[in-house]
Design a protein around this motif. Structure first.
Motif, PDB file in Angstrom:
ATOM      1  N   PHE A   1       0.835  -1.202   0.000  1.00 49.80           N
ATOM      2  CA  PHE A   1       0.000   0.000   0.000  1.00 49.80           C
ATOM      3  C   PHE A   1       0.877   1.262   0.000  1.00 49.80           C
ATOM      4  CE2 PHE A   1      -3.996  -2.152   1.683  1.00 49.80           C
ATOM      5  CZ  PHE A   1      -4.746  -1.814   0.576  1.00 49.80           C
TER       6      PHE A   1
ATOM      7  N   GLY B   1      -5.323 -11.567   3.965  1.00 51.97           N
ATOM      8  CA  GLY B   1      -5.542 -10.716   2.798  1.00 51.97           C
ATOM      9  C   GLY B   1      -6.299 -11.285   1.616  1.00 51.97           C
TER      10      GLY B   1
ATOM     11  N   PRO C   1     -10.295 -11.875   0.937  1.00 54.17           N
ATOM     12  CA  PRO C   1     -11.591 -11.842   1.607  1.00 54.17           C
ATOM     13  C   PRO C   1     -12.423 -13.075   1.288  1.00 54.17           C
ATOM     14  CG  PRO C   1     -11.589 -10.373  -0.280  1.00 54.17           C
ATOM     15  CD  PRO C   1     -10.183 -10.875  -0.131  1.00 54.17           C
TER      16      PRO C   1
ATOM     17  N   SER D   1     -16.918  -6.717   0.851  1.00 55.24           N
ATOM     18  CA  SER D   1     -16.164  -7.484   1.836  1.00 55.24           C
ATOM     19  C   SER D   1     -15.811  -6.482   2.933  1.00 55.24           C
ATOM     20  CB  SER D   1     -14.888  -8.054   1.220  1.00 55.24           C
ATOM     21  OG  SER D   1     -13.951  -7.016   0.980  1.00 55.24           O
TER      22      SER D   1
ATOM     23  N   ASN E   1     -13.014  -6.168   4.217  1.00 55.18           N
ATOM     24  CA  ASN E   1     -11.731  -5.602   3.776  1.00 55.18           C
ATOM     25  C   ASN E   1     -11.949  -4.358   2.924  1.00 55.18           C
ATOM     26  OD1 ASN E   1      -9.894  -7.280   4.941  1.00 55.18           O
ATOM     27  ND2 ASN E   1      -9.294  -8.343   3.071  1.00 55.18           N
ATOM     28  N   GLU E   2     -12.866  -4.451   1.962  1.00 54.31           N
ATOM     29  CA  GLU E   2     -13.080  -3.309   1.081  1.00 54.31           C
ATOM     30  C   GLU E   2     -13.723  -2.145   1.837  1.00 54.31           C
ATOM     31  OE1 GLU E   2     -15.413  -3.842  -2.520  1.00 54.31           O
ATOM     32  OE2 GLU E   2     -15.055  -1.771  -3.119  1.00 54.31           O
TER      33      GLU E   2
ATOM     34  N   ASN F   1      -3.892 -14.930   0.807  1.00 55.04           N
ATOM     35  CA  ASN F   1      -3.723 -14.273  -0.495  1.00 55.04           C
ATOM     36  C   ASN F   1      -2.545 -14.925  -1.224  1.00 55.04           C
ATOM     37  OD1 ASN F   1      -2.959 -12.451  -2.589  1.00 55.04           O
ATOM     38  ND2 ASN F   1      -4.073 -10.831  -1.541  1.00 55.04           N
TER      39      ASN F   1
ATOM     40  N   LEU G   1      -0.926 -14.069  -3.928  1.00 52.62           N
ATOM     41  CA  LEU G   1      -0.098 -13.250  -4.822  1.00 52.62           C
ATOM     42  C   LEU G   1       1.397 -13.463  -4.584  1.00 52.62           C
ATOM     43  CD1 LEU G   1      -0.898  -9.738  -6.010  1.00 52.62           C
ATOM     44  CD2 LEU G   1       1.399 -10.211  -5.256  1.00 52.62           C
TER      45      LEU G   1
ATOM     46  N   MET H   1     -11.678  -0.742  -8.526  1.00 50.24           N
ATOM     47  CA  MET H   1     -10.725  -1.448  -7.657  1.00 50.24           C
ATOM     48  C   MET H   1     -10.271  -0.554  -6.528  1.00 50.24           C
ATOM     49  SD  MET H   1      -7.953  -3.263 -10.112  1.00 50.24           S
ATOM     50  CE  MET H   1      -8.545  -4.356 -11.405  1.00 50.24           C
ATOM     51  N   VAL H   2      -9.727  -1.149  -5.469  1.00 49.15           N
ATOM     52  CA  VAL H   2      -9.074  -0.352  -4.434  1.00 49.15           C
ATOM     53  C   VAL H   2      -7.593  -0.724  -4.356  1.00 49.15           C
ATOM     54  CG1 VAL H   2      -9.082   0.446  -2.049  1.00 49.15           C
ATOM     55  CG2 VAL H   2     -11.229  -0.194  -3.127  1.00 49.15           C
ATOM     56  N   ASP H   3      -7.295  -1.952  -3.920  1.00 42.72           N
ATOM     57  CA  ASP H   3      -5.881  -2.279  -3.666  1.00 42.72           C
ATOM     58  C   ASP H   3      -5.171  -2.868  -4.869  1.00 42.72           C
ATOM     59  OD1 ASP H   3      -7.682  -4.561  -2.816  1.00 42.72           O
ATOM     60  OD2 ASP H   3      -5.750  -5.551  -2.970  1.00 42.72           O
TER      61      ASP H   3
ATOM     62  N   THR I   1      -4.480  -5.986  -5.375  1.00 40.29           N
ATOM     63  CA  THR I   1      -3.668  -7.154  -5.026  1.00 40.29           C
ATOM     64  C   THR I   1      -4.512  -8.322  -4.520  1.00 40.29           C
ATOM     65  OG1 THR I   1      -3.327  -6.327  -2.769  1.00 40.29           O
ATOM     66  CG2 THR I   1      -1.686  -5.709  -4.414  1.00 40.29           C
ATOM     67  N   GLY I   2      -5.824  -8.261  -4.765  1.00 40.39           N
ATOM     68  CA  GLY I   2      -6.692  -9.366  -4.363  1.00 40.39           C
ATOM     69  C   GLY I   2      -7.188  -9.275  -2.940  1.00 40.39           C
ATOM     70  N   MET I   3      -7.064  -8.110  -2.341  1.00 39.99           N
ATOM     71  CA  MET I   3      -7.368  -7.997  -0.929  1.00 39.99           C
ATOM     72  C   MET I   3      -8.789  -7.533  -0.630  1.00 39.99           C
ATOM     73  SD  MET I   3      -5.324  -5.907   1.843  1.00 39.99           S
ATOM     74  CE  MET I   3      -6.783  -4.953   2.101  1.00 39.99           C
ATOM     75  N   CYS I   4      -9.398  -6.775  -1.545  1.00 41.09           N
ATOM     76  CA  CYS I   4     -10.700  -6.201  -1.186  1.00 41.09           C
ATOM     77  C   CYS I   4     -11.871  -6.862  -1.897  1.00 41.09           C
ATOM     78  CB  CYS I   4     -10.707  -4.688  -1.398  1.00 41.09           C
ATOM     79  SG  CYS I   4     -11.028  -4.146  -3.078  1.00 41.09           S
ATOM     80  N   GLY I   5     -11.648  -7.421  -3.059  1.00 42.48           N
ATOM     81  CA  GLY I   5     -12.760  -8.071  -3.759  1.00 42.48           C
ATOM     82  C   GLY I   5     -13.722  -7.106  -4.427  1.00 42.48           C
ATOM     83  N   GLY I   6     -13.378  -5.826  -4.459  1.00 37.19           N
ATOM     84  CA  GLY I   6     -14.247  -4.835  -5.091  1.00 37.19           C
ATOM     85  C   GLY I   6     -14.356  -5.042  -6.590  1.00 37.19           C
TER      86      GLY I   6
ATOM     87  N   ARG J   1     -14.710  -7.733  -8.260  1.00 35.50           N
ATOM     88  CA  ARG J   1     -15.172  -9.072  -8.638  1.00 35.50           C
ATOM     89  C   ARG J   1     -16.075  -9.022  -9.876  1.00 35.50           C
ATOM     90  NH1 ARG J   1     -17.592  -7.473  -3.884  1.00 35.50           N
ATOM     91  NH2 ARG J   1     -19.764  -8.082  -3.525  1.00 35.50           N
ATOM     92  N   VAL J   2     -15.827  -9.981 -10.728  1.00 34.20           N
ATOM     93  CA  VAL J   2     -16.567 -10.098 -11.982  1.00 34.20           C
ATOM     94  C   VAL J   2     -17.017 -11.554 -12.097  1.00 34.20           C
ATOM     95  CG1 VAL J   2     -15.443  -8.238 -13.282  1.00 34.20           C
ATOM     96  CG2 VAL J   2     -14.333 -10.465 -13.164  1.00 34.20           C
TER      97      VAL J   2
ATOM     98  N   PHE K   1     -11.603 -12.254  -9.270  1.00 28.56           N
ATOM     99  CA  PHE K   1     -11.108 -10.910  -8.993  1.00 28.56           C
ATOM    100  C   PHE K   1     -10.295 -10.448 -10.203  1.00 28.56           C
ATOM    101  CE2 PHE K   1     -10.817 -11.615  -4.079  1.00 28.56           C
ATOM    102  CZ  PHE K   1     -12.190 -11.762  -4.036  1.00 28.56           C
TER     103      PHE K   1
ATOM    104  N   CYS L   1      -8.304  -8.060 -10.535  1.00 25.06           N
ATOM    105  CA  CYS L   1      -6.952  -7.569 -10.239  1.00 25.06           C
ATOM    106  C   CYS L   1      -5.909  -8.675 -10.216  1.00 25.06           C
ATOM    107  CB  CYS L   1      -6.933  -6.778  -8.932  1.00 25.06           C
ATOM    108  SG  CYS L   1      -7.251  -7.768  -7.461  1.00 25.06           S
TER     109      CYS L   1
END
Lengths: 471, 277
Positions: A179, A244, A246, A261, A263-264, A404, A406, B215-217, B219-224, B226-227, B235, B237
């Protein structure tokens, strides 16, 4: 002490912290408790029995010398108290606020056997805050430079602990954060009203002043890989990247607009400061009727954030009963005081939306408790025909996080378990890859700040040994 | 900080090119990957797929259309100014291999994303037919670059002011009919990708699309982001941003892109009023 033995004088009761009233605080993002003043702190410190074999220290994942720092407070040596804390804990202002003390130090306190335990968390918070406001800013002594370089991946509680420990031992430490701001879950996850971001910034700055290098906007696994870090001359790498990923419920309608989520939702509000929109550019959906699914600390943070963003109703929907609620009791208490409604033994089935794909409500099912499941908790079972509708325009899914992939998938030679978490030696935090340690949620799955810090402490000791003596 | 070393205005000043100093990202980035940019302290994190990279110079190029407050704020940045944060490279790179004839279809600023992919497809030894479109001639971007990157370029405009009068889908259908197309890459506005995918599906042509959800992050962290792909949630991203164009739920994506339309409007109007004052 004399008071206790003779039983004539009245015992000093546990001193509570003054705090904002529920009705007021549910409308602002300021911190809930105000903290002790000096007098109250010294009075509370006088309740400590200074046990020879202190159980409280056993209850602390990073083994803070609790009686010693409390004795300093009792004497009025607040700087001394904070220095005692720093010997074992790089983030006392954070831990004083977010540790589940009732399960750890305070849970083991002897005074607590017959009454209320010594308020160790409140005292820790007091000492750290006092030092921040009044201290000289003098840094703890640092050992001679060793010439060894350590890369810490992730700037959450475990990464910061590793960085804080190893910088004191004379190593050259660089922390990589994906971040744009350091702090991990302390910055993106825990809300301002529970942990002011200024405090996180100051705790990180304290490490930077000691010489820790900080690299933000670096997605290790993408911008740079672990093998490349070794090529660049790092001698050891610590992975504290958090869970990390969700978890969603995988029920119909989950991709409607108005379902986040946790997280979001929390990242938008905390890291991106969407609660200050439009002064800050990141928007957030402010629901009128908000439902949070789950009952952990993250769920409490979400439900309480929703109230502060103007929700008329904020409900927690949890499929088990009150006894199984995983959140700290203080968080549940604060949430209830503020008006969060709890719906226990309730399981979400599907979400409904309008023609614009916006959430309008959800269907739930009543549950009853059956036999214990693998986790030892009684398994919730659906009651046939108990479906009912709950109106909501915002739903926050707070049912935990997974690993996560990644970073782990871009790193060869790192053994993972079936759930994608990194396998480590439980005593040292060593991974299957030489020179690489890991700790915190990416090893254990989602847990607490202090457990992540405990793992960081263990790994830091092991890394220090490795740098001095070899793997 | 990430300094802007080159700025160009295209498409009547609505589309902006920024070449930005970001040496670590420039060394790593591959066609199809994206970065997240944040202009300043109070800014939003905006994902943009890279239009080019120059590893030797240490720069990346992004091209964006001014559509709201954040992109309007980006536009105020001049050569020598800096983005506070640039994060990347994110997402999976495009899978490039020699398959024969590849058709690359781009619309609007999607052409910017399509350009490095087109070039990579040609460099891999494919015969690349590129089809690009815009509402009118003045709004068309990167025509020369796309001509150089492809083996055969076709241009369309909605109003007939240049090239074929009509949509890219018309030309795509013609190409699919006449040529033995082994692979299609479609990048542009969601409706364009939706309808172009219907065309390639008719001809059973494997099709890649690049999606741009909120998107927000990254890196797969928020799920915003999603498709729904083939009925399953992904995700964009980390699983994308490229997906099988025949499996994407485009209607859901279009709806989700409207999640903040009211807030965005409010934010943009305030910004424009301030700019004019």
């Amino acid at each position: 002490m004399a008071e206790e033995k003779e039983g004539k004088k009245k015992k000093t009761p546990r001193q509570s912290m003054p705090e904002q009233g529920p009705a007021v605080r549910a409308k602002n993002f300021d911190e809930v408790p105000f903290g002790y003043d000096e007098e109250t702190a010294m009075l509370e410190a006088s309740r400590c029995l200074q046990c020879k074999k202190p159980s409280c220290v056993e209850g602390c994942p990073v083994s803070v010398d609790i009686p010693a720092f409390i004795a300093k407070i009792k004497e009025g040596d607040f700087t001394g108290a904070c220095r005692k804390l720093w010997e074992r804990n790089a983030l006392p202002a954070v831990c004083g606020r977010v540790c589940p003390q009732e399960l750890q130090c305070e849970g083991k306190c002897i005074v607590g056997k017959k009454g209320d335990p010594v308020a160790i968390g409140n005292l820790e918070r007091f000492a750290a805050d006092w030092e921040r406001h009044h201290g000289t800013g003098e840094l703890p002594p640092i050992e001679e430079p060793t010439g060894k370089r350590v890369a810490v991946v992730g700037s959450g509680p475990s990464g910061l602990t590793v960085a804080g420990d190893l910088i004191l031992k004379g190593h050259d430490v660089t922390v990589f954060e994906a971040f744009h701001l350091p702090g991990g879950v302390l910055i993106y996850g825990i809300p301002e009203f529970r942990l002011p971001k200024e405090i996180v910034g100051q705790e990180v700055n304290f490490l930077v002043r000691q010489g820790v290098n900080l690299e933000t906007n670096q997605v290790v696994g993408r911008t740079v890989t672990i093998d490349e870090l070794f090529e660049q001359g790092y001698d050891a790498v610590y992975l504290g990247v958090g869970a990390g990923l969700p978890r969603f419920l995988n029920i119909p309608g989950e991709n409607l607009i108005g379902i986040y989520s946790a997280n979001e939702y929390l990242t938008r509000s905390n890291l991106m400061k969407a609660y200050l929109f439009p002064k800050y550019d990141t928007p957030i959906i402010k629901g009128k009727n908000v439902v949070t699914l789950g009952a952990g600390n993250v769920a409490m943070d979400s439900a309480r954030t929703a109230l502060r963003l103007g929700a008329e109703s904020s409900k927690i929907v949890y499929r088990r009963s009150r006894q199984e609620v995983p959140a700290r009791s203080a968080e549940v208490h604060h949430a209830e005081e503020e008006g969060v409604e709890f719906h226990f033994l309730t399981n979400p089935v599907r979400f409904f939306g309008d023609e614009k794909n916006r959430l309008t409500g959800m269907e739930c099912l009543q549950m009853e408790l059956g036999e214990p499941d693998d986790s030892g908790r009684r398994r919730p079972l659906p009651i046939k025909g108990s479906e009912f509708k709950l109106e909501c325009d915002l739903a926050i899914i707070a049912v935990g996080a997974g690993a996560n992939p990644l970073l782990t998938q871009s790193t060869e030679g790192l053994k993972l378990n079936n759930w994608g978490y990194i396998i480590t030696d439980p005593k040292t935090g060593k991974t299957s890859k030489k020179g690489v340690w890991a700790g915190g949620d990416i090893v254990t799955g989602a847990a607490t700040v202090i457990l992540a810090m405990g793992a960081g402490r263990q790994a830091a000791d092991s890394i220090d040994d490795y740098l001095k003596w070899g793997w | 900080m990430f300094k802007i070393v080159r700025k160009e205005e295209m498409s009547e000043g609505n589309v902006i090119l920024n070449e930005i100093e970001a040496p670590l990202i420039a060394q790593k980035a591959k066609p199809g990957q994206f970065v997240i940019l944040k202009a300043n302290e109070t800014g939003e994190r905006i994902p943009l797929t890279m239009a080019d990279t120059d590893p030797e110079k240490g720069t990346i190029t992004v091209i964006y259309m001014v559509v709201g407050k954040s992109t309007a704020l980006f536009k105020t940045l001049q050569v020598g100014d800096e983005y506070q944060d640039v994060i990347g490279p994110l997402g999976k790179p495009t899978h490039v291999e020699k398959v024969g004839t590849v058709v690359c279809v781009g619309g609007g600023t999607g052409i910017a994303v399509l350009h490095p992919i087109t070039r990579a497809m040609k460099e891999a030894g494919n015969h690349v037919i590129a089809i690009i479109g815009a509402r009118s001639k003045d709004l068309l971007i990167l025509e020369d670059q796309m001509r150089a990157a492809s083996s055969d370029l076709r241009v369309c405009t909605d109003d007939g002011s240049y090239g074929h009068h009509g949509f890219v889908t018309d030309v795509l259908k013609e190409v699919c009919e006449k040529e033995d197309v082994a692979q299609a890459v479609l990048i542009g506005p969601v409706p364009m990708m939706k309808f172009a995918s219907l065309v390639t599906k008719e001809y059973n042509i494997p099709t890649l699309v690049s999606l741009n959800p909120i998107m927000v992050d990254g890196t797969g962290m928020c799920g915003g982001c999603r498709v729904t792909i083939g009925g399953k949630t992904k995700f964009a991203c980390v699983d994308g941003p490229e997906f099988d164009g025949h499996q994407v739920d485009y209607d859901e994506l279009m709806a989700r892109l409207q999640a903040y339309c009211e807030q965005e409007k409010q934010c943009y109007e305030e910004f424009c009023t301030l700019e004019q004052a």
